[in-house]
Design an enzyme around this catalytic site. Structure first.
Site: not given
Ligand SMILES: Cc1cc2nc3c(=O)[nH]c(=O)nc-3n(C[C@H](O)[C@H](O)[C@H](O)COP(=O)(O)OP(=O)(O)OC[C@H]3O[C@@H](n4cnc5c(N)ncnc54)[C@H](O)[C@@H]3O)c2cc1C
Length: 596
Positions: A116, A217, A236, A238, A248, A250-251, A282, A369, A400, A411, A417
């Site tokens: 990644f 929120d 960020q 993406h 998205l 994914t990378e 990114r 993102h 997040e 990031r 995750l």
């Protein structure tokens, strides 16, 4: 009005909230409140993977993971927290495995890992296989696994309850006020400790990979209680969202060998990041894509680039790069490998744009993102409220919504995750520990008053302003001026525009005056949250006169460690935003220029 009492209340049922609840529930009476049914949380949309230096495919070390994260953060991440996260990662992933998470596997049965962006072997500088994955549904599997475990551990759930206010009395956190969406009834939750795990706020921008519910929120709750937020200017983009839709890609696609190709058929990342190419971090890839498009090298001169993962193209560039399999044989893929590793991506592209990625390239553009900034915490998830990192008793944040800060100015993919499970765990443990040593503090005399007053004002609001118009004006000014490239004039324009929109919001029209599932009212509330966040983001960005990570300014193109190696803290009140700064924690990695 209903009243409830729990030792620990977790707001949010995504990866961070469920991990916190799971750990808190081992030692304290715990409930989770969520505006969505838990398994609809955005964590379920995460595709590519969760990082940990397991070293299953090749040599890897937690120290390399830590250094890559520091470097990826453009040196704004707090190094004590980063070391902690990288070291905890290995156990965290095995723990998920033992809870039953169905990871993809290597032929020898170990957890499969893929490369990644920004994850490297620190000795060779080459991409390393560090992202553990379950096909391209890693977040879905994490969410399901954690939800099952929470049920097993008797965590109590309040699904489709919308938290409107955080109760802080005499300097202590004492609970939250929530609206039950199905009935319109208010509920008071009296607690010893509250963990905020409400996710991100990508809905501030026009094109985003984020769910509709990503309206910040938790950040808005904190701001309204006089709690500052940290590093909000770092948001960020993406590189690979589906053109115009933002969904998205994914990378992991580039991890499997996919490449970005411009309108002249060129693999342009070679120019911008000669070592890691398409797997640069990114911020670097998004900027490179914009520069290519600005120079007229988008596909057909338009605002997108092709992401190509067709086997011929992957094999062609793998050969040029000399990419090898772990056993030393040349890296080659077939159509069925792509199908097995990226089933959801293929499905999305076929469904939404009629493109089959096994035989055609995907049209992509950078998409809003991930929030690096958020509610400031230390590495145990305790919320800290000033330049001296003073802890606010009983309040925790994770995921997040929080800024620990491990991601700093940018990031790395798959570190979010990981952040959820590591800091979710510690915030849950700390919240339960605090709850076991403290009695319930008293609630304020009229706990629901503030929420009721605000809600009633909105409910009765019958002005002329249309919510959708206000939202789209906010999204477009933020995308244009507080996006991938920024300059003073544009950001000032954005600040002025957001203030104007906030004034106009006072006359917003809410058409639904009912109480059951009044989503019109909830959307108005969410828009007011987004406007607060947009104001804080644009003001924090305007003040930072340098370029670092995701905050890239044409008028100040260089990183300025002398003046700006510090975190922004922003408070919001009726008069506007107040800014202050606090130092970055640097342990053993001194800032260096980034190279790729
Ligand atoms: C499309 C996509 C793909 C991604 N892929 C990856 C990846 O492969 N690897 C990686 O590391 N990261 C990835 N990320 C980032 C990562 O998935 C998120 O940062 C992370 O899942 C956020 O988890 P969370 O627990 O903080 O929030 P969420 O999972 O969004 O949960 C938020 C919870 O808060 C609740 N909530 C919010 N507001 C309220 C309120 N007012 N009242 C009550 N409840 C509330 C919601 O109901 C929800 O349950 C991806 C993100 C996206 C958008």
């Amino acid at each position: 009005m209903q009243k409830h009492q729990f030792e620990v209340i977790v707001v949010g049922a995504g990866g961070a909230g469920l991990t916190a609840a799971l750990y808190a529930s081992r030692n304290a009476d715990t409930a989770v409140i969520s505006k969505l049914y838990p398994t609809r949380s955005h964590t379920g949309a995460a595709q590519g993977g969760i990082s940990a230096a397991l070293g299953n495919t090749e040599e890897d070390r937690p120290e390399w993971h830590a250094y890559d994260t520091v470097k990826g953060s453009d040196y704004l991440g707090d190094q004590d927290a980063i070391d902690f996260m990288a070291a905890e990662a290995v156990d965290a992933v095995y723990e998920l495995e033992h809870m039953g998470l169905p990871f993809s596997r290597n032929p020898d049965g170990t957890i499969a890992q893929r490369p990644f962006g920004g994850h490297t072997n620190n000795e060779t500088g080459k991409p390393v296989h560090r992202a553990c994955y379950a096909a391209d549904r890693t977040g879905h599997m994490i969410l399901q696994t954690l939800f099952q475990q929470s049920i097993k551990n008797n965590v109590k759930f309040f699904d489709e309850f919308y938290v409107l206010d955080l109760l802080i009395h005499e300097g202590r956190t004492v609970g939250v006020v929530a609206l039950e969406l199905a009935t319109g009834e208010m509920h008071i939750f009296h607690a010893k400790a509250v963990v905020i795990a409400t996710g991100g706020h990508g809905r501030v921008w026009e094109t985003t990979s984020n769910a509709y519910a990503y309206t910040g929120d938790g950040v808005a709750l904190a701001l309204r209680k006089g709690i500052p937020v940290e590093d909000m200017e770092f948001y960020q983009f993406h590189p690979t969202g589906i053109y115009r839709m933002g969904i998205l890609i994914t990378e992991g696609v580039r991890g499997e060998g996919g490449v970005l190709i411009n309108g002249e058929g060129e693999r342009f990342m070679e120019k911008y990041a000669p070592h890691v190419k398409d797997l640069a971090s990114r911020d670097v890839v998004s900027r490179a894509m914009y520069l290519e498009m600005k120079a007229g090298r988008g596909i057909d001169g338009k605002g997108y680039i092709n992401l190509d993962v067709t086997p011929e193209v992957v094999n062609h560039y793998a050969q040029i790069d000399g990419r090898k399999n772990p056993d030393g044989t040349p890296y080659r893929v077939t159509a069925s490998d792509i199908l097995a590793k990226l089933p959801d991506i293929i499905d999305f592209c076929e469904t939404y744009i009629g493109v089959n990625p096994v035989s055609e390239p995907m049209p992509v553009q950078p998409t809003a993102h991930y929030a690096m900034g958020g509610i400031p915490t230390n590495k145990f998830g305790e919320v800290v409220i000033d330049e001296q990192n003073t802890v606010l008793p009983g309040l925790y944040a994770a995921g997040e919504v929080a800024c620990v800060s491990v991601h700093g100015a940018n990031r790395l993919g798959t570190n979010a995750l990981l952040d959820l499970v590591v800091f979710g765990k510690y915030s849950g443990l700390k919240a339960a520990e605090y709850a076991s040593s403290e009695p319930f503090s008293e609630l304020p005399s009229d706990p629901e008053a503030f929420a009721m007053q605000q809600l009633n004002r909105l409910r009765e609001s019958s002005g002329e302003e249309n919510m959708i118009t206000l939202a789209s004006e906010m999204k477009s000014v933020m995308a244009e001026h507080v996006g991938v490239f920024r300059v003073e004039k544009g950001m000032q324009e954005a600040v002025d525009k957001i203030r104007e929109l906030k004034e106009r919001f006072k006359h917003v029209r809410v058409d639904d005056h009912g109480s059951k599932y009044n989503m019109n009212l909830v959307e108005a509330w969410e828009l007011s949250n987004l406007l607060d966040i947009a104001e804080v983001t644009a003001t924090s960005a305007l003040a930072r006169t340098e370029s670092r990570g995701a905050h890239s300014r044409d008028d100040f193109p260089d990183r300025d460690d002398k003046n700006w190696l510090k975190h922004t803290l922003a408070w919001l009140d009726d008069k506007g935003v107040r800014l202050a700064y606090k130092p970055v924690k640097i342990t053993h990695y001194q800032p260096k220029a980034r190279s790729y």
